[in-house]
Design an enzyme around this catalytic site. Sequence first.
Site, PDB file in Angstrom:
ATOM      1  N   ASP A  15       0.889  -1.153   0.000  1.00 57.74           N
ATOM      2  CA  ASP A  15       0.000   0.000   0.000  1.00 57.74           C
ATOM      3  C   ASP A  15       0.933   1.210   0.000  1.00 57.74           C
ATOM      4  O   ASP A  15       1.756   1.357   0.912  1.00 57.74           O
ATOM      5  CB  ASP A  15      -0.856  -0.053   1.272  1.00 57.74           C
ATOM      6  CG  ASP A  15      -1.688   1.194   1.487  1.00 57.74           C
ATOM      7  OD1 ASP A  15      -1.433   2.241   0.861  1.00 57.74           O
ATOM      8  OD2 ASP A  15      -2.607   1.131   2.330  1.00 57.74           O
ATOM      9  N   ILE A  16       0.857   2.054  -1.011  1.00 59.58           N
ATOM     10  CA  ILE A  16       1.812   3.155  -1.153  1.00 59.58           C
ATOM     11  C   ILE A  16       1.824   4.084   0.061  1.00 59.58           C
ATOM     12  O   ILE A  16       2.833   4.713   0.353  1.00 59.58           O
ATOM     13  CB  ILE A  16       1.595   3.939  -2.462  1.00 59.58           C
ATOM     14  CG1 ILE A  16       2.838   4.772  -2.786  1.00 59.58           C
ATOM     15  CG2 ILE A  16       0.325   4.787  -2.395  1.00 59.58           C
ATOM     16  CD1 ILE A  16       2.930   5.232  -4.213  1.00 59.58           C
ATOM     17  N   ASN A  29      -6.164  13.836  -9.120  1.00 60.51           N
ATOM     18  CA  ASN A  29      -6.969  14.448 -10.181  1.00 60.51           C
ATOM     19  C   ASN A  29      -6.552  15.915 -10.241  1.00 60.51           C
ATOM     20  O   ASN A  29      -5.856  16.412  -9.353  1.00 60.51           O
ATOM     21  CB  ASN A  29      -8.469  14.255  -9.944  1.00 60.51           C
ATOM     22  CG  ASN A  29      -8.953  14.910  -8.676  1.00 60.51           C
ATOM     23  OD1 ASN A  29      -8.770  16.106  -8.471  1.00 60.51           O
ATOM     24  ND2 ASN A  29      -9.573  14.132  -7.806  1.00 60.51           N
ATOM     25  N   ASP A  39      -5.392   8.487  -4.738  1.00 57.77           N
ATOM     26  CA  ASP A  39      -5.574   9.872  -4.295  1.00 57.77           C
ATOM     27  C   ASP A  39      -6.317   9.928  -2.964  1.00 57.77           C
ATOM     28  O   ASP A  39      -5.872  10.575  -2.008  1.00 57.77           O
ATOM     29  CB  ASP A  39      -6.341  10.637  -5.383  1.00 57.77           C
ATOM     30  CG  ASP A  39      -6.306  12.146  -5.217  1.00 57.77           C
ATOM     31  OD1 ASP A  39      -5.465  12.662  -4.465  1.00 57.77           O
ATOM     32  OD2 ASP A  39      -7.140  12.811  -5.861  1.00 57.77           O
ATOM     33  N   SER A 127      -2.708   6.104 -13.600  1.00 55.60           N
ATOM     34  CA  SER A 127      -3.760   6.011 -14.633  1.00 55.60           C
ATOM     35  C   SER A 127      -4.356   4.622 -14.826  1.00 55.60           C
ATOM     36  O   SER A 127      -5.168   4.430 -15.716  1.00 55.60           O
ATOM     37  CB  SER A 127      -3.272   6.550 -15.986  1.00 55.60           C
ATOM     38  OG  SER A 127      -3.175   7.957 -15.960  1.00 55.60           O
ATOM     39  N   VAL A 130      -9.369   4.097 -12.187  1.00 59.66           N
ATOM     40  CA  VAL A 130     -10.561   4.588 -12.878  1.00 59.66           C
ATOM     41  C   VAL A 130     -10.233   5.252 -14.215  1.00 59.66           C
ATOM     42  O   VAL A 130     -11.116   5.392 -15.054  1.00 59.66           O
ATOM     43  CB  VAL A 130     -11.393   5.559 -11.998  1.00 59.66           C
ATOM     44  CG1 VAL A 130     -11.939   4.843 -10.786  1.00 59.66           C
ATOM     45  CG2 VAL A 130     -10.617   6.787 -11.620  1.00 59.66           C
ATOM     46  N   TYR A 131      -8.957   5.621 -14.444  1.00 62.58           N
ATOM     47  CA  TYR A 131      -8.573   6.226 -15.723  1.00 62.58           C
ATOM     48  C   TYR A 131      -8.380   5.174 -16.817  1.00 62.58           C
ATOM     49  O   TYR A 131      -8.175   5.504 -17.972  1.00 62.58           O
ATOM     50  CB  TYR A 131      -7.331   7.091 -15.577  1.00 62.58           C
ATOM     51  CG  TYR A 131      -7.593   8.421 -14.868  1.00 62.58           C
ATOM     52  CD1 TYR A 131      -8.812   8.716 -14.251  1.00 62.58           C
ATOM     53  CD2 TYR A 131      -6.611   9.384 -14.819  1.00 62.58           C
ATOM     54  CE1 TYR A 131      -9.035   9.915 -13.615  1.00 62.58           C
ATOM     55  CE2 TYR A 131      -6.835  10.601 -14.179  1.00 62.58           C
ATOM     56  CZ  TYR A 131      -8.040  10.857 -13.581  1.00 62.58           C
ATOM     57  OH  TYR A 131      -8.263  12.053 -12.956  1.00 62.58           O
TER      58      TYR A 131
END
Length: 178
Positions: A15-16, A29, A39, A127, A130-131
């Site tokens: 986990d970052i 975003n 994010d 990305s 969801v991107y």
Amino acid sequence: MHETVLMRLDIIRADITTVAAEAIVNAANSSLLGGGGVDGAIHHAGGPKILQACRELRATVLPAGLPVGQAVATTAGELPARWVIHTVGPVFSPNQDRSELLASCYRECLRVADELGADSIAFPAISTGVYGWPMAQAATIAVDTVRSTPTSVAQAWLVAFNQRAEDSYRAALGRGQA
């Protein structure tokens, strides 16, 4: 400017928000005011200081938000890092090649890390949530760009949140060493 060094590039499954790099990258975003995925996790784990710093950026130097492919740093708040480097990845399009914008995210993050004097940086799979960017293609862009960008950062991690990301990063890393 710091002297360019030979950077070590590794893949870790984590986990970052738990990675103790000097700088961690937020797949943000353009509003910089939080969101979902990486994010949201970074804003949640880092606490209100990150949002406060992002609001200050929006009120001063980035009134229209952060453009796709660019990067900016803030405090890391309560995270184990010193800084969060926010970057806005492109939305994947099967009809338009946006790979240069994705590569720019990695280059710009390394540029900002150099400006900060960061010795280490951790990247999420920019990305790919969801991107909609296909993980294997995104991993190849990440590995190739990080490897080819001159930097004084000594250690970079590509942080895989799941097995698919880890496998894609390892395949991309292996292709570049052949």
